[in-house]
Design an enzyme around this catalytic site. Structure first.
Site, PDB file in Angstrom:
ATOM      1  N   PRO A 293      -2.969   0.529  18.959  1.00 53.80           N
ATOM      2  CA  PRO A 293      -2.961   0.155  17.509  1.00 53.80           C
ATOM      3  C   PRO A 293      -3.338   1.032  16.503  1.00 53.80           C
ATOM      4  CG  PRO A 293      -4.999  -1.053  18.579  1.00 53.80           C
ATOM      5  CD  PRO A 293      -4.459  -0.183  19.504  1.00 53.80           C
TER       6      PRO A 293
ATOM      7  N   TYR B 222       4.197   7.045   9.950  1.00 50.99           N
ATOM      8  CA  TYR B 222       3.166   5.819   9.744  1.00 50.99           C
ATOM      9  C   TYR B 222       4.225   4.926   8.858  1.00 50.99           C
ATOM     10  CZ  TYR B 222      -0.698   3.086   8.538  1.00 50.99           C
ATOM     11  OH  TYR B 222      -1.726   1.936   8.329  1.00 50.99           O
TER      12      TYR B 222
ATOM     13  N   TYR C 190      -8.902   5.282   8.152  1.00 48.91           N
ATOM     14  CA  TYR C 190      -9.101   5.659   9.306  1.00 48.91           C
ATOM     15  C   TYR C 190     -10.152   6.700   9.494  1.00 48.91           C
ATOM     16  CZ  TYR C 190      -4.805   3.218  10.213  1.00 48.91           C
ATOM     17  OH  TYR C 190      -3.751   2.337  10.452  1.00 48.91           O
TER      18      TYR C 190
ATOM     19  N   HIS D  37       0.998  -1.322  -0.133  1.00 51.69           N
ATOM     20  CA  HIS D  37      -0.082   0.202  -0.025  1.00 51.69           C
ATOM     21  C   HIS D  37       0.763   1.176   0.011  1.00 51.69           C
ATOM     22  CE1 HIS D  37      -3.920  -1.926   1.657  1.00 51.69           C
ATOM     23  NE2 HIS D  37      -3.534  -2.301   0.591  1.00 51.69           N
TER      24      HIS D  37
ATOM     25  N   LYS E 271       1.929   0.320  15.200  1.00 53.90           N
ATOM     26  CA  LYS E 271       3.119   0.317  15.437  1.00 53.90           C
ATOM     27  C   LYS E 271       3.699  -0.881  16.402  1.00 53.90           C
ATOM     28  CE  LYS E 271       4.751   3.738  13.391  1.00 53.90           C
ATOM     29  NZ  LYS E 271       4.413   2.956  12.182  1.00 53.90           N
TER      30      LYS E 271
HETATM   31  P1  RFL Z   1       3.275 -11.295  21.819  1.00 54.83           P
HETATM   32  O1  RFL Z   1       2.779 -11.184  20.367  1.00 54.83           O
HETATM   33  O2  RFL Z   1       2.363 -10.734  23.018  1.00 54.83           O
HETATM   34  O3  RFL Z   1       4.075 -12.573  22.173  1.00 54.83           O
HETATM   35  C1  RFL Z   1       4.525 -12.928  23.521  1.00 54.83           C
HETATM   36  C2  RFL Z   1       4.475 -14.494  23.539  1.00 54.83           C
HETATM   37  O4  RFL Z   1       5.064 -14.698  24.837  1.00 54.83           O
HETATM   38  C3  RFL Z   1       4.209 -15.751  25.424  1.00 54.83           C
HETATM   39  N1  RFL Z   1       4.280 -15.734  26.751  1.00 54.83           N
HETATM   40  C4  RFL Z   1       5.276 -16.691  27.493  1.00 54.83           C
HETATM   41  N2  RFL Z   1       6.241 -17.501  27.248  1.00 54.83           N
HETATM   42  C5  RFL Z   1       6.867 -18.432  28.104  1.00 54.83           C
HETATM   43  N3  RFL Z   1       6.469 -17.884  29.485  1.00 54.83           N
HETATM   44  C6  RFL Z   1       5.743 -17.059  29.886  1.00 54.83           C
HETATM   45  N4  RFL Z   1       5.550 -16.794  31.244  1.00 54.83           N
HETATM   46  C7  RFL Z   1       4.948 -16.495  28.623  1.00 54.83           C
HETATM   47  N5  RFL Z   1       4.102 -15.233  28.921  1.00 54.83           N
HETATM   48  C8  RFL Z   1       3.844 -14.957  27.624  1.00 54.83           C
HETATM   49  C9  RFL Z   1       2.983 -15.643  24.913  1.00 54.83           C
HETATM   50  O5  RFL Z   1       2.068 -16.550  24.671  1.00 54.83           O
HETATM   51  C10 RFL Z   1       3.352 -15.025  23.410  1.00 54.83           C
HETATM   52  O6  RFL Z   1       3.195 -16.047  22.520  1.00 54.83           O
HETATM   53  O7  RFL Z   1       4.525 -10.045  21.904  1.00 54.83           O
HETATM   54  P2  RFL Z   1       5.694  -9.544  20.951  1.00 54.83           P
HETATM   55  O8  RFL Z   1       6.312 -10.804  20.293  1.00 54.83           O
HETATM   56  O9  RFL Z   1       6.567  -8.587  21.536  1.00 54.83           O
HETATM   57  O10 RFL Z   1       4.831  -8.988  19.652  1.00 54.83           O
HETATM   58  C11 RFL Z   1       4.161  -7.732  19.920  1.00 54.83           C
HETATM   59  C12 RFL Z   1       2.942  -7.862  19.048  1.00 54.83           C
HETATM   60  O11 RFL Z   1       2.203  -8.900  19.126  1.00 54.83           O
HETATM   61  C13 RFL Z   1       1.859  -6.690  19.559  1.00 54.83           C
HETATM   62  O12 RFL Z   1       2.735  -5.598  19.504  1.00 54.83           O
HETATM   63  C14 RFL Z   1       0.783  -6.264  18.437  1.00 54.83           C
HETATM   64  O13 RFL Z   1      -0.052  -7.448  18.198  1.00 54.83           O
HETATM   65  C15 RFL Z   1       0.099  -5.509  19.281  1.00 54.83           C
HETATM   66  N6  RFL Z   1      -1.415  -5.394  18.634  1.00 54.83           N
HETATM   67  C16 RFL Z   1      -1.621  -4.591  17.385  1.00 54.83           C
HETATM   68  N7  RFL Z   1      -0.455  -4.129  16.936  1.00 54.83           N
HETATM   69  C17 RFL Z   1      -0.792  -3.721  15.757  1.00 54.83           C
HETATM   70  O14 RFL Z   1      -0.013  -2.946  15.237  1.00 54.83           O
HETATM   71  N8  RFL Z   1      -2.086  -3.443  15.213  1.00 54.83           N
HETATM   72  C18 RFL Z   1      -3.115  -4.209  15.735  1.00 54.83           C
HETATM   73  O15 RFL Z   1      -4.248  -4.376  15.125  1.00 54.83           O
HETATM   74  C19 RFL Z   1      -2.884  -4.837  16.931  1.00 54.83           C
HETATM   75  N9  RFL Z   1      -3.876  -5.444  17.565  1.00 54.83           N
HETATM   76  C20 RFL Z   1      -2.441  -5.902  19.425  1.00 54.83           C
HETATM   77  C21 RFL Z   1      -3.722  -6.141  18.981  1.00 54.83           C
HETATM   78  C22 RFL Z   1      -2.083  -6.643  20.819  1.00 54.83           C
HETATM   79  C23 RFL Z   1      -3.141  -7.108  21.231  1.00 54.83           C
HETATM   80  N10 RFL Z   1      -2.885  -7.722  22.773  1.00 54.83           N
HETATM   81  C24 RFL Z   1      -1.357  -7.840  23.162  1.00 54.83           C
HETATM   82  C25 RFL Z   1      -3.720  -8.243  23.669  1.00 54.83           C
HETATM   83  C26 RFL Z   1      -4.553  -6.819  19.541  1.00 54.83           C
HETATM   84  C27 RFL Z   1      -4.494  -7.460  20.678  1.00 54.83           C
HETATM   85  C28 RFL Z   1      -5.456  -8.175  21.352  1.00 54.83           C
HETATM   86  C1  PHB Z   2      -5.357  -4.385  11.464  1.00 54.94           C
HETATM   87  O1  PHB Z   2      -5.501  -4.667   9.938  1.00 54.94           O
HETATM   88  O2  PHB Z   2      -5.455  -5.320  11.999  1.00 54.94           O
HETATM   89  C2  PHB Z   2      -4.719  -2.886  11.593  1.00 54.94           C
HETATM   90  C3  PHB Z   2      -4.400  -2.232  10.688  1.00 54.94           C
HETATM   91  C4  PHB Z   2      -3.966  -0.980  10.861  1.00 54.94           C
HETATM   92  C5  PHB Z   2      -3.955  -0.600  12.473  1.00 54.94           C
HETATM   93  C6  PHB Z   2      -4.250  -1.461  13.187  1.00 54.94           C
HETATM   94  C7  PHB Z   2      -4.835  -2.824  12.712  1.00 54.94           C
HETATM   95  O3  PHB Z   2      -3.776   0.597  12.429  1.00 54.94           O
END
Ligand code: RFL
Ligand code: PHB
Length: 390
Positions: free
Chosen positions: A293, A384, A201, A72, A297
């Protein structure tokens, strides 16, 4: 077992670090408390910055992303019943982002790890961290009722916000900074074609909405909701109706709806823990910081942390401690810029329940400024697509 680096957590941060260390000839084990299927069942981020794309290429896990991901060059801002395009590509001198789900990225890294014959321990229970204030740290865990010990040179805490790594640091060695937002995001995944070629957005008086996607046939939509809401209180019809109300009429009419295949609510939070290093323990990704989110980032910051960390470990084994000594400061400079951007974009696009007068007018003025000023749009665009690495 003895390894050079014990990686706690098998999300994107842990797996990306593992692949980089493998390429650098540093042996590591990944300890993940959940099953592989559970990790791959979490629907999260969808937008990859160029730096994250390059990192996946470098570790040899980018092939499917390039085949299936969507490139994109712009995003749309919706407000006042109209949509305005921010030309990311033009405003940043040619940068773009990739739409590719975190689930797919994690799966590619897991496959690469398995293909190289590297060890990941899934369902590692009761992980505990020991002696990271010495140069002989270790990690213990239980699997199938048996306790195992991993002796190592370094521990990488990649275990997310609720993980054990940050919690193992003595409270007086850690400073935390936090902002909680008074709303959440209700997200729906559906097997329907996205309503727009680019992400939308939308700022609306009923609340924020985001139109995103995973492919040409799979859409990801979000609406701002109350913190108290529960996902199962929202029927699919109620979700689609509310989403359409928050979009310009021609977009709402073009929306193809269908049954949700996933529906969940995420709270919004900004959080930073400082420093990101304690002796031989290094925090990376969500274990050290959380962003709302809105700026897409979270995943990209996790990738940039482990890029610096892999480099620091490689330098250490080549004879220099400069990388590990600078790790926390180098990461935090980039982290705080992403925290600032995510907070700013969240503040600009959402309805704040208690602010019905001044706030919405300042938002309207800023949105108008953004579409009329190339300087303002450039600032949004360069943040972004991702700020450069040091
Ligand atoms: P993760 O993905 O949370 O992975 C951490 C891993 O560690 C495991 N873990 C353990 N393992 C061993 N012993 C323990 N005691 C442990 N405790 C936990 C967990 O099971 C897991 O597999 O962190 P990481 O790798 O730093 O990655 C970061 C990203 O996942 C995160 O920043 C993003 O997904 C944030 N986020 C979003 N970011 C976006 O840019 N766009 C989004 O739409 C978006 N949606 C989200 C999200 C984060 C969410 N969380 C954390 C609740 C939606 C949700 C619901
Ligand atoms: C998503 O596709 O899940 C998504 C995209 C952009 C955002 C957050 C989530 O800023």
């Amino acid at each position: 077992m003895r390894v050079q680096v014990a990686i706690v957590g098998g999300g994107p941060a842990g797996h990306l670090l593992g692949q980089q260390l493998y390429k650098a000839g540093i042996d590591a084990v990944v300890l993940e408390q959940r099953s592989q299927a559970y990790v791959l069942g979490r629907i999260r981020a969808g937008v990859l910055e160029q730096g994250t794309i390059e990192l996946l290429n470098q570790v040899g896990a980018g092939a499917r992303m390039h085949r299936e991901g969507l490139v994109h060059g712009g995003i749309e801002l919706g407000f006042n019943g109209r949509h305005h395009r921010i030309d990311l590509h033009k405003l940043t001198g040619g940068k773009r982002v990739m739409i590719y789900g975190q689930t797919e990225l994690t799966k590619d890294l897991m496959d690469a790890r398995a293909g190289a014959g590297l060890t990941t321990v899934y369902e590692a229970q009761d992980v505990t961290l020991h002696d990271f204030d010495s140069d002989q740290p270790s990690v213990r865990y239980t699997k199938d009722g048996i306790t195992h010990e991993v002796a190592c040179d370094f521990i990488a805490g990649c275990d997310g916000y609720h993980g054990v790594s940050r919690a193992s640091v003595p409270a007086d060695s850690l400073q935390t900074f936090e902002r909680i937002y008074p709303f959440g995001w209700l997200g729906v995944l559906s097997e329907t074609p996205p309503v727009s070629d680019e992400l939308i957005y939308a700022n609306h008086e009923r609340g924020f909405a985001l139109c995103s996607m995973r492919s040409h046939t799979r859409s990801r939509y979000y609406i701002q909701c109350a913190l108290e809401d529960k996902a199962d209180q929202w029927s699919d019809d109620a979700f689609w109706d509310e989403l359409r109300r928050r979009l310009a009429p021609e977009v709402a009419e073009a929306m193809v709806t269908g049954p949700s295949i996933e529906k969940s609510i995420a709270p919004l939070r900004s959080f930073v823990a400082e420093p990101m290093r304690f002796g031989r323990l290094f925090l990376a990704g969500d274990a050290a910081h959380i962003v709302p989110p809105t700026g897409a980032k979270g995943l990209n910051l996790a990738a940039s942390d482990v890029r610096y960390l892999a480099q620091a470990f490689a330098e250490f084994y080549a004879g220099s401690e400069a990388g590990i000594n600078n790790y926390s400061d180098t990461c935090l400079r980039r982290v705080w810029k992403a925290v600032r951007f995510s907070w700013w974009f969240t503040s600009l696009m959402h309805k704040f329940p208690d602010d019905t007068g001044f706030g919405p007018r300042v938002q309207a003025a800023e949105l108008d400024y953004l579409i009329r000023s190339e300087a303002a749009a450039t600032s949004l665009a360069e943040n972004y697509v991702g700020l450069p690495f040091e």
